[in-house]
Design a protein around this motif. Sequence first.
Motif, PDB file in Angstrom:
ATOM      1  N   GLY A   4       6.557  -2.960  -0.219  1.00 31.95           N
ATOM      2  CA  GLY A   4       5.344  -3.758  -0.036  1.00 31.95           C
ATOM      3  C   GLY A   4       5.217  -4.297   1.378  1.00 31.95           C
ATOM      4  N   LEU A   5       6.321  -4.784   1.931  1.00 34.52           N
ATOM      5  CA  LEU A   5       6.297  -5.283   3.305  1.00 34.52           C
ATOM      6  C   LEU A   5       6.015  -4.168   4.296  1.00 34.52           C
ATOM      7  CD1 LEU A   5       9.286  -7.804   3.275  1.00 34.52           C
ATOM      8  CD2 LEU A   5       6.848  -8.323   3.345  1.00 34.52           C
ATOM      9  N   LEU A   7       4.248  -1.477   3.647  1.00 37.36           N
ATOM     10  CA  LEU A   7       2.830  -1.152   3.511  1.00 37.36           C
ATOM     11  C   LEU A   7       1.954  -2.190   4.196  1.00 37.36           C
ATOM     12  CD1 LEU A   7       2.704   0.121  -0.180  1.00 37.36           C
ATOM     13  CD2 LEU A   7       2.434   1.467   1.907  1.00 37.36           C
ATOM     14  N   TRP A   8       2.325  -3.459   4.102  1.00 33.36           N
ATOM     15  CA  TRP A   8       1.560  -4.507   4.776  1.00 33.36           C
ATOM     16  C   TRP A   8       1.640  -4.339   6.296  1.00 33.36           C
ATOM     17  CZ3 TRP A   8       2.003  -9.976   2.222  1.00 33.36           C
ATOM     18  CH2 TRP A   8       1.538  -9.906   0.914  1.00 33.36           C
ATOM     19  N   GLY A   9       2.826  -4.002   6.808  1.00 32.84           N
ATOM     20  CA  GLY A   9       2.975  -3.750   8.238  1.00 32.84           C
ATOM     21  C   GLY A   9       2.176  -2.536   8.680  1.00 32.84           C
ATOM     22  N   ALA A  11      -0.606  -1.531   7.275  1.00 33.70           N
ATOM     23  CA  ALA A  11      -2.013  -1.937   7.268  1.00 33.70           C
ATOM     24  C   ALA A  11      -2.359  -2.720   8.531  1.00 33.70           C
ATOM     25  CB  ALA A  11      -2.317  -2.773   6.028  1.00 33.70           C
ATOM     26  N   LEU A  12      -1.465  -3.611   8.936  1.00 32.34           N
ATOM     27  CA  LEU A  12      -1.702  -4.402  10.141  1.00 32.34           C
ATOM     28  C   LEU A  12      -1.671  -3.519  11.391  1.00 32.34           C
ATOM     29  CD1 LEU A  12      -2.133  -7.290  11.217  1.00 32.34           C
ATOM     30  CD2 LEU A  12       0.337  -7.491  11.389  1.00 32.34           C
ATOM     31  N   ILE A  59      -3.356  -0.221  -2.953  1.00 35.22           N
ATOM     32  CA  ILE A  59      -3.888  -1.149  -1.960  1.00 35.22           C
ATOM     33  C   ILE A  59      -4.198  -2.483  -2.629  1.00 35.22           C
ATOM     34  CG2 ILE A  59      -5.748  -1.538  -0.318  1.00 35.22           C
ATOM     35  CD1 ILE A  59      -5.950   1.481  -0.025  1.00 35.22           C
ATOM     36  N   THR A  60      -3.766  -3.567  -1.992  1.00 42.98           N
ATOM     37  CA  THR A  60      -4.003  -4.907  -2.538  1.00 42.98           C
ATOM     38  C   THR A  60      -4.955  -5.678  -1.630  1.00 42.98           C
ATOM     39  OG1 THR A  60      -2.103  -5.829  -1.368  1.00 42.98           O
ATOM     40  CG2 THR A  60      -1.695  -4.950  -3.580  1.00 42.98           C
ATOM     41  N   PRO A  62      -4.437  -8.645  -0.089  1.00 38.03           N
ATOM     42  CA  PRO A  62      -3.822  -9.069   1.174  1.00 38.03           C
ATOM     43  C   PRO A  62      -3.684  -7.937   2.188  1.00 38.03           C
ATOM     44  CG  PRO A  62      -2.602  -9.986  -0.660  1.00 38.03           C
ATOM     45  CD  PRO A  62      -3.603  -9.033  -1.232  1.00 38.03           C
ATOM     46  N   MET A  63      -3.492  -6.713   1.719  1.00 32.54           N
ATOM     47  CA  MET A  63      -3.432  -5.585   2.651  1.00 32.54           C
ATOM     48  C   MET A  63      -4.777  -5.374   3.318  1.00 32.54           C
ATOM     49  SD  MET A  63      -1.135  -2.910   0.504  1.00 32.54           S
ATOM     50  CE  MET A  63      -1.070  -1.642   1.722  1.00 32.54           C
ATOM     51  N   LEU A  66      -5.091  -8.064   5.939  1.00 30.69           N
ATOM     52  CA  LEU A  66      -4.255  -7.748   7.099  1.00 30.69           C
ATOM     53  C   LEU A  66      -4.868  -6.637   7.942  1.00 30.69           C
ATOM     54  CD1 LEU A  66      -0.636  -7.981   5.688  1.00 30.69           C
ATOM     55  CD2 LEU A  66      -1.685  -9.418   7.421  1.00 30.69           C
TER      56      LEU A  66
END
Length: 85
Positions: A4-5, A7-9, A11-12, A59-60, A62-63, A66
Amino acid sequence: MIIGLLLWGAALGGGFIPTRNFVRRRLRFVDAAQKPSTPVVAGVVAAAAGITAAALPIITVPMGLLFGIGVGTGWASGQKAPPES
């Protein structure tokens, strides 16, 4: 949790790096792209698109947010950076 982290990175970074390069290379002579409010507008539009894509299973929300933050900061960074040769 680690996936998850990552994937968030992604996305950013996926919002920041391509946007910065696009503004730096293609939009350097466009006056409307150099206005101070343009990064905010681009970030909000990208976040709206990212939140809309949250209907997909991986995809969430928060993503999506970001991604919008990445696009907005990438646009601002592309405005300030000198063009690449």
